[in-house]
Design a protein around this motif. Structure first.
Motif, PDB file in Angstrom:
ATOM      1  N   TRP A  95     -40.845 -10.169  11.301  1.00 47.20           N
ATOM      2  CA  TRP A  95     -40.137  -9.843  10.028  1.00 47.20           C
ATOM      3  C   TRP A  95     -38.967  -9.419  11.303  1.00 47.20           C
ATOM      4  N   SER A 131     -35.105  -7.715   9.398  1.00 51.41           N
ATOM      5  CA  SER A 131     -34.130  -6.774   7.729  1.00 51.41           C
ATOM      6  C   SER A 131     -34.104  -7.975   6.848  1.00 51.41           C
ATOM      7  N   LYS A 132     -33.906  -7.895   5.465  1.00 54.01           N
ATOM      8  CA  LYS A 132     -32.992  -8.702   4.583  1.00 54.01           C
ATOM      9  C   LYS A 132     -31.885  -8.260   4.779  1.00 54.01           C
ATOM     10  N   GLU A 167     -39.908  -3.584   0.823  1.00 52.02           N
ATOM     11  CA  GLU A 167     -39.090  -4.711  -0.076  1.00 52.02           C
ATOM     12  C   GLU A 167     -38.367  -4.909   0.368  1.00 52.02           C
ATOM     13  N   GLU A 168     -37.582  -4.284   1.557  1.00 53.53           N
ATOM     14  CA  GLU A 168     -36.464  -4.724   2.386  1.00 53.53           C
ATOM     15  C   GLU A 168     -36.532  -5.647   3.504  1.00 53.53           C
ATOM     16  N   ARG A 169     -38.035  -6.350   3.740  1.00 51.06           N
ATOM     17  CA  ARG A 169     -38.275  -6.728   5.082  1.00 51.06           C
ATOM     18  C   ARG A 169     -38.743  -8.319   4.246  1.00 51.06           C
ATOM     19  N   ASP A 170     -38.487  -8.912   5.942  1.00 55.22           N
ATOM     20  CA  ASP A 170     -38.712 -10.481   4.973  1.00 55.22           C
ATOM     21  C   ASP A 170     -39.277 -11.204   6.399  1.00 55.22           C
ATOM     22  N   TYR A 171     -40.075 -11.320   6.118  1.00 57.37           N
ATOM     23  CA  TYR A 171     -41.395 -11.899   6.941  1.00 57.37           C
ATOM     24  C   TYR A 171     -41.251 -13.745   6.786  1.00 57.37           C
ATOM     25  N   TYR A 172     -40.037 -14.338   7.660  1.00 56.76           N
ATOM     26  CA  TYR A 172     -39.513 -15.017   7.679  1.00 56.76           C
ATOM     27  C   TYR A 172     -40.680 -16.365   7.762  1.00 56.76           C
ATOM     28  N   ARG A 210     -42.416 -16.455   5.028  1.00 53.29           N
ATOM     29  CA  ARG A 210     -41.702 -17.324   3.893  1.00 53.29           C
ATOM     30  C   ARG A 210     -41.891 -19.069   4.165  1.00 53.29           C
ATOM     31  N   VAL A 239     -32.425 -16.167  11.870  1.00 47.90           N
ATOM     32  CA  VAL A 239     -32.446 -15.407  11.692  1.00 47.90           C
ATOM     33  C   VAL A 239     -31.301 -14.223  11.913  1.00 47.90           C
ATOM     34  N   ARG A 287     -28.941 -10.693  11.123  1.00 49.44           N
ATOM     35  CA  ARG A 287     -30.359 -10.136  11.010  1.00 49.44           C
ATOM     36  C   ARG A 287     -31.372  -8.984  12.115  1.00 49.44           C
TER      37      ARG A 287
END
Lengths: 256, 220, 636
Positions: free
Chosen positions: C295, C297-298, C312-317, C320, C341, C346
Motif C-alpha cells: 500500500w 498513502s492516498k 481509510e487513508e491507505r491505498d492498497y493499489y 484495488r 504511485v 504517493r
C-alpha cells in the motif's frame, strides 16, 4: 533516509603488492548510518579517485552475504562486530560518531595479501579439488527420489553446506586453521547416502591437502564458529575428526 | 608402519595425540589425588600407603616410564603444535579481537601448559626426588617431609597457583579432547563440558587443599 | 533473412530434441582430448558445461574474473529451480512447464528451445541430487516442492533460501573434480576482454590478467560464453558488483548478433535506495507477497510515519486494481504499479518506496506463524535497514534484476559466429520477454549439463574446426587493440570518477529505458547516452597503472561497454512498438493500463548486428507457434 551522518576515523591496511611492506593509512569520513560498510569504503575510494589517488583495493561481489568474496577484519574481528553476517551486510549504524575503525586483510600464511585488503584464497579451492565432491558424471544418475533421505539428516547436511567459503574461519582462528571450512564439506557429503562410496578417501585427501597448504591445526577455541557468517557449527569439526580417525583406522590403504 | 606415522603426523593426528595423552594424564591425576588425599588420614596412613607403593617398586618404575613418555609426548607435541600454528599466521593482526570470539582459557593452553611444566620440574626435583632417592627411603617419614615442605608459605603459594592453573588447563583440555575424538553432539556435549568443569575445579581445589591444610595446622 | 537460421529440427515438438540428438555427429572418445574448449564464466551454465565437457574428455579451459569459480553470481539465487517431475501428482507435465514458460515469457520465446528446456528439467534435479545437493525434503525422505509465481502446480525444488548457492556448489564441485583430474584448467582472476575470430570463426579469446595486468591470448577449437546478464547497465541492480556485459558485448562487436536487448526484468520486491552512496540493491524474496499487503498513502507527499496513517487513508493499489490476483500479481505488473504511485508522489514518506505490510497477517495468523515463514527474511531486512518489520511496514521498491535479452543463438546455442556458443543468462533463448521465477537456474543448468555438451560435440565433429596457433597475427592484432584501449583509458585523466559516469548512465536507463518506456524518452535516452559516451572519453579519470590489480581500470573497461549497450537497449525498445513482458511501452496499453502486445507485427526476435559505434542493423527471426495459441495474459 536518515540525514544525520556519523564521522569516523578509518585506519586501513595499504600494501601495494604481496612483496611490499604495508602500513595503516588514516581516512576521515562522514557517512550515512544507512550505508553499508563497503559503501563507506566506496565513498572513500570515490574521494581518492577524485584526488587522483589510488583507491583502496578490496574485494566484494554479491553484497548480499552469499558469494563469500568480501572479507575484512574490522576492529580485530573477521566480518566485523555483528555475528552471523558477512562484511557486506555490516551497516554503519553499528558504529558511533567519533569511532576509530581498524580495517585489515584476512591474515594467514595460506592467504597471501595481494594488494591492500585483497588476499589469495585459492587454497580453499585446492582442498575442494582434492575430494570435496561426489564423483558422478553428468547423466549417470538415478531418479532424484530413488534414495529417500530423512528430513533431519538432509537438514544437518544443509546446515554444513551453507558454507560460503569466505575464509573467515581461517582469519578468526589463532592458528589460521581451515578445519571449519573442510569439516563443512566433509560433513555434508558424509551425511548423505550419495557420499558414502568415497567417504574414506575424501576425508583423507582433503585433510592431506589442507595440511600441505600451511593452514594451522585446530585447538578447539571455537573462534571460527563465533565469526562464521553462516553460523557453521564446530560439531562439523568433531565429525571431521571422527571421519578422519575412522578412515585411518579402518581403511586398508597404507598409501593414504 | 608408515601409514601410522603419517596419520599421527597429520594436523588431526597431532591433535589426537594431544587428546589421548591428555586423557591419560587426566586419569593419572585422579590416582595421584587419591593417593594425596590420604594425607588427611594422618601420618601413619599416608606413610603406610607410600611404603606399600615402595614395596612394588619395579612395577611402579614401569608405570613411571610410561607416564614419563605420556608427559613427553604431550609436552613435545603441544610445543610443536604451538610452533607450527604460530607459523601459520606469520603477520599478526594490529587489533586482536580474539576476546570477542573465544575464551581466554582456550587460547592460552601453551601458557598454562608451560607453567604446569615448570611446576612439574620443581615438583619432581622436590617430592619425587625426595621420596625415591633420599633418606626418606629409609625412614619412611613421608608425611613429615610433606608437612615440612608445605610449612613454607612461598612454596605453598606457588603450589596453589600452579594447581589453579592446572584447573584452567584441564577445563579446556577435558572437553577439547572429546571434541578431538569427534564426540560432540547436541545431547552429550553439554554434559562433557559440565563434567570437565567439575573435574577441573575438583583437581584445583582438592590438590590445593593439602598445602592449605598444612599451612593452617602449621605442619602438626 | 538468410542470416538467421535458428536450425530448429523438423518434426513434432516432442521429438525434436530426441531426433536431433540422434542425428548429431559424435566425436570419437579417443579424439576428444585433441579438442580444446574455452569456457568463460563459472556460474551454473559455465561450471556445468565445463564439468560435463571435461568428463567427456575434452580439454577445457575455464576463465573467471573472481578469485574462485564458486563466487559466480548464480550463487545469489534464492527461491528455487523448476522441473516437471510431477512428484506432487498435481497435474504437472513437460508440456505444462513448457506452456507456462512460453506464456510467462509473453509469447516471445522460441517454442522448440523452451520445450527442450522443460524436457531436460527432470534430469537436472536427478543430476543435482546425485551430486549431494541437499534439497528440502519431506519427513518420508522424498523431495519437497513449493509453488512459485506464474504456475498453478508445485514444481519448484529448493534448498532453504539458498537454492542457487547449493546448485552452484554442486556444479562447482563437479568442475573441481575435473580440475583435479586434469581435464579442466582453471584461470581465475582473468577477465575476457575480447574474442578472436579468424575467417569469421571463433578461435580464441584475449583476457586481462587482473593480478599483473598482462594481456593474455588463448586459442581453442570452440569458445563458450556463460557470462551472465547485463542488469548492471542500470548501475543499481540486484546483480553482483562485478557482473558485466564485456564478454558478450565485445563478442557482439566481433559479429555475434545481440537479441532482444530491451527485455529487462524489474523485480518488484527489492529494498529501496537509501542514498547517493548506494552500491547495489538487495532482493527480498517474492514469497513475502503471499502474506504482506502492499500500500501507499492516498495523499501526495505524506510524510507521516506509516503506522500513523489511518486505514481509510491507505491505498492498497494492487488489491484495488487486480482484485483476483491482488498482491500476487506478476512481477512486471507489480513493479509498474509501484512506479505509478511513486510517480504520483504517493511513495513512502514522499520517497521511492511502497509499503509491504504484515500487520493484518500477524493479527490473523499470529506473530509466530509469520516468524516461521519469513523469520530469516525479516532478519535480513532488519540487518540492512535497522527497522523491525514486525512493528513497522517494510519499504520495498522494484529494481533491475534479470536480462532476458542476450546474444542470439540457434537451437544448438551457437551464436552467429561459428564456434562461439552462448549459455545461460548471456544468451536470449528461453525466457522471451519475461522470465518466470525459478526458471533461471533451470536454464543455466539445462544449457550446461544437457545441451551444450551435445551440440558442441556436433559442431566439432561436423565442422571440424582447426585450432589456430597463438602466433597467428589475428591474436596479436586483438591484443594490441586492447592494450591501446587500456592505454587510452589511463591517459584521459579527467575530473569524473568511473562511478560518477556510471551513475549518470544508470539514471538515464532507469528513467527512460526502465519500467515504463515511451518514444520521446527513448529518443532522448539514445542521444543522452551517446553524449555521455563522449563525456566519458573526455572526462573520466582512471587512476593507477595497467601493471597490477587496478579495480578502477576494471570498472572503467566494463563501463565502456555499458555505454554502448545502453544505447542499443534504447534503440531496441524504440523499435518494438508494442508492450510485452518486461518491455512496457506507455503508448501501447489497454484502456485499463495493461500491456498491449502486437502479435501481427512483433512476433519476432530482434537480432541486432553491430556495424560501427552507434549503428546497428536489425535482423528479425520470426517466431512461429505451431503448438501453442497466442493469448492475452490476464490477472484481473
Amino acid at each position: 533516509m536518515a540525514e544525520k551522518k556519523i564521522n569516523l576515523l578509518v585506519k586501513v591496511w595499504r600494501q601495494p603488492s604481496t612483496t611490499s611492506v604495508g602500513s595503516f593509512v588514516d581516512y576521515k569520513i562522514s557517512v550515512s548510518p544507512d550505508s553499508s560498510f563497503l559503501e563507506m569504503l566506496d565513498e572513500i575510494n570515490n574521494d581518492l579517485e577524485k584526488k587522483n589517488l589510488e583507491p583502496i583495493a578490496f574485494e566484494s561481489d554479491c553484497r548480499e552475504g552469499i558469494c563469500g568474496t568480501c572479507g575484512l577484519v574490522i576492529n580485530g574481528q573477521p566480518h566485523g562486530p555483528i555475528p552471523k553476517i558477512a562484511t557486506c551486510q555490516l551497516h554503519m549504524r553499528n558504529f558511533k560518531d567519533g569511532d576509530t575503525v581498524w580495517v585489515e586483510p584476512f591474515r594467514a600464511k595460506a592467504f597471501q595479501v595481494m594488494k591492500d585488503l585483497i588476499v589469495e584464497r585459492s587454497g580453499l579451492d585446492k582442498i575442494i579439488a582434492a575430494g570435496g565432491y561426489i564423483s558422478v558424471n553428468t547423466g549417470s544418475i538415478p531418479d532424484a527420489n530413488a534414495i529417500p533421505i530423512s528430513k533431519e539428516r538432509s537438514s544437518i547436511a544443509m546446515d554444513a553446506a551453507a558454507c560460503i567459503g569466505c575464509g573467515a574461519c581461517v582469519a578468526a582462528c589463532k592458528n589460521a586453521s581451515a578445519m571449519l571450512f573442510v569439516s563443512a564439506k566433509v560433513s555434508q557429503l558424509a551425511l548423505l547416502p550419495q557420499g558414502q562410496p568415497e567417504r574414506t578417501r575424501r576425508v583423507q585427501n582433503m585433510v592431506k591437502v589442507m595440511d600441505e597448504l600451511g593452514f594451522g591445526s585446530c585447538s578447539n577455541t571455537y573462534a571460527c564458529e563465533a565469526e562464521c557468517p553462516k553460523g557453521i557449527s564446530v560439531k562439523n569439526i568433531a565429525r571431521l575428526n571422527r571421519e578422519f580417525i575412522l578412515a585411518n583406522v579402518k581403511s586398508d590403504n597404507i598409501e593414504a | 608402519m608408515n601409514w601410522l606415522f603419517r596419520s599421527l603426523n597429520s594436523s588431526i593426528g597431532k591433535k589426537v595425540i594431544m587428546a589421548i595423552t591428555g586423557i591419560s594424564l587426566i586419569l593419572f591425576l585422579l590416582v595421584h589425588l587419591a593417593n594425596n588425599l590420604t594425607l588427611f588420614a594422618g601420618p601413619s596412613t599416608f606413610n603406610t600407603v607410600v611404603k606399600s607403593l615402595d614395596s612394588i617398586k619395579p612395577f611402579i618404575r614401569v608405570i613411571e616410564v610410561i607416564l614419563a613418555l605420556i608427559f613427553i609426548f604431550h609436552i613435545f607435541n603441544g610445543v610443536r603444535l604451538w610452533y607450527e600454528n604460530k607459523i601459520a599466521r606469520p603477520t599478526p593482526y594490529a587489533v586482536n579481537g580474539s576476546s570477542k570470539n573465544s575464551t581466554l582459557l582456550s587460547r592460552t593452553m601453551i601458557h598454562t601448559g608451560s607453567i604446569i611444566f615448570i611446576f612439574l620440574v620443581i615438583h619432581l626435583s622436590t617430592f619425587w626426588n625426595a621420596f625415591n632417592f633420599s633418606d626418606l627411603h629409609r625412614t619412611h617419614s613421608y608425611y613429615e617431609f610433606t608437612a615440612d615442605m608445605f610449612s613454607n608459605v612461598y612454596y605453598s603459594i606457588f603450589y596453589i597457583i600452579a594447581m589453579i592453573i592446572l584447573g584452567f588447563h584441564l577445563n579446556h583440555g577435558f572437553q577439547s579432547a572429546f571434541q578431538t575424538f569427534g564426540w560432540n553432539n547436541n545431547k552429550y556435549f553439554p554434559l562433557v563440558k559440565a563434567l570437565g568443569f567439575l573435574y577441573s575445579v575438583l583437581m584445583a581445589v582438592a590438590f590445593s587443599s593439602i598445602p592449605i591444610y598444612f599451612l593452617l595446622i602449621g605442619g602438626n | 533473412m538468410a542470416k538467421l537460421d535458428p536450425k530448429i529440427p523438423a518434426g513434432p515438438l516432442q521429438e525434436k530434441w530426441v531426433n536431433h540428438k540422434f542425428n548429431m555427429k559424435l566425436v570419437n572418445p579417443a579424439n576428444k582430448r585433441k579438442y580444446d574448449i574455452i569456457i568463460v564464466g563459472s556460474g551454473l551454465a559455465g561450471a556445468s558445461a565445463a564439468a560435463s565437457l571435461g568428463e567427456l574428455g575434452y580439454k577445457v579451459k575455464v576463465f573467471t574474473y573472481n578469485d574462485s569459480p564458486r563466487r559466480a553470481h548464480s550463487i545469489s539465487a534464492q527461491g528455487g529451480i523448476n522441473a516437471a517431475k510431477n512428484y506432487q501428482n498435481d497435474g504437472d507435465s513437460i508440456y505444462r512447464l513448457f506452456y507456462d514458460t512460453i506464456k510467462g515469457g509473453d509469447f516471445r520465446a522460441r517454442e522448440a528451445n523452451v520445450y527442450r528446456l522443460a524436457e531436460v528439467s527432470n534430469s537436472i534435479i536427478d543430476q543435482c541430487v546425485a551430486q549431494g545437493v541437499p534439497f528440502a525434503r519431506e519427513y518420508g525422505g522424498m523431495l519437497d516442492n513449493r509453488s512459485f509465481g506464474g504456475a498453478q502446480v508445485s514444481r519448484t525444488f529448493y534448498a532453504r533460501g539458498q537454492t542457487g548457492q547449493q546448485l552452484l556448489l554442486g556444479a562447482y564441485s563437479s568442475l573441481m573434480r575435473q580440475v583435479h583430474l586434469g581435464n579442466v584448467e582453471l584461470f581465475t582472476r582473468r577477465e575476457m576482454i575480447d574474442l578472436v575470430t579468424i575467417d569469421g570463426q571463433a578461435k580464441g579469446i584475449v583476457v586481462r590478467n587482473m593480478v599483473d595486468g598482462a594481456i593474455e591470448k588463448y586459442s581453442a577449437h570452440a569458445v563458450v560464453l556463460a557470462t551472465g546478464g547485463y542488469a548492471n547497465v542500470f548501475f543499481l541492480s540486484t546483480n553482483a558488483m562485478n557482473c558485466n556485459t564485456t564478454a558478450i558485448w565485445r563478442a557482439h562487436k566481433k559479429g555475434a548478433f545481440f537479441a532482444n536487448p530491451c527485455f529487462t526484468q524489474i523485480h518488484p520486491t527489492c529494498l529501496p535506495i537509501h542514498g547517493e552512496g548506494q552500491s547495489k540493491l538487495t532482493l527480498m524474496s517474492e514469497s513475502l507477497r503471499n502474506d504482506g499487503r502492499i500500500w501507499v498513502s492516498k495523499l501526495k507527499k505524506d510524510m507521516r510515519e506509516p503506522n500513523d496513517i489511518p486505514e481509510e487513508e491507505r491505498d492498497y493499489y494492487l488489491e484495488r486494481k487486480y482484485p483476483s490476483f491482488g498482491n500476487l500479481s506478476p512481477r512486471d505488473i507489480s513493479s509498474r504499479s509501484a512506479k505509478e504511485v511513486v510517480d504520483e508522489g504517493r511513495g513512502a514518506k514522499g520517497g521511492d518506496a511502497v509499503y509491504l505490510d504484515f500487520k493484518d497477517a500477524i493479527n490473523r495468523l499470529g506473530k509466530h506463524v509469520i516468524e516461521e515463514r519469513y523469520g530469516n527474511l525479516f532478519e535480513i531486512y532488519e540487518t540492512i535497514t535497522g527497522e523491525n518489520p514486525y512493528n513497522v511496514p517494510m519499504k520495498i521498491y522494484p529494481a533491475p534484476h534479470y536480462t532476458m535479452g542476450g546474444l542470439w543463438v540457434d537451437y544448438n546455442l551457437m551464436s552467429t559466429i561459428p564456434g562461439l556458443f552462448v549459455l545461460g543468462e548471456a544468451n536470449f533463448s528461453d525466457h522471451g520477454a519475461n522470465r518466470l521465477g525459478a526458471s533461471a537456474l533451470m536454464q543455466g543448468l539445462a544449457d550446461g549439463y544437457f545441451v551444450a555438451p551435445y551440440t558442441i560435440g556436433d559442431y566439432l565433429a561436423s565442422a571440424k574446426p582447426k585450432k589456430e596457433s597463438l602466433d597467428h597475427p589475428a591474436f596479436d592484432t586483438v591484443k594490441k587493440e586492447n592494450e591501446e584501449l587500456i592505454g587510452k583509458l589511463l591517459s584521459i585523466k579527467g575530473k569524473q570518477t568511473v562511478d560518477d559516469i556510471h551513475k549518470k548512465l544508470g539514471r538515464i536507463m532507469w528513467n527512460k529505458v526502465g519500467m515504463g518506456r515511451n518514444e520521446k524518452g527513448l529518443k532522448e535516452a539514445i542521444k543522452e547516452i551517446a553524449d555521455l559516451r563522449v563525456e566519458f572519453w573526455k572526462d573520466v579519470n582512471v587512476v593507477g597503472t595497467d601493471k597490477d590489480i587496478n579495480q578502477c581500470l576494471e570498472r572503467a573497461g566494463r563501463l565502456i561497454d555499458y555505454l554502448e549497450l545502453g544505447e542499443l537497449m534504447a534503440r531496441d525498445a524504440l523499435e518494438r512498438n508494442e508492450s510485452c513482458g518486461g518491455h512496457f511501452r506507455e503508448e501501447y496499453q489497454t484502456p485499463e493500463g495493461e500491456a498491449l502486445r502486437n502479435d501481427e507485427e512483433y512476433a519476432f526476435v530482434s537480432a541486432w548486428e553491430y556495424k560501427n559505434l552507434g549503428s546497428w542493423e536489425l535482423n528479425k527471426e520470426p517466431l512461429i507457434y505451431e503448438n501453442v495459441q497466442l493469448a492475452t495474459r490476464s490477472y484481473k
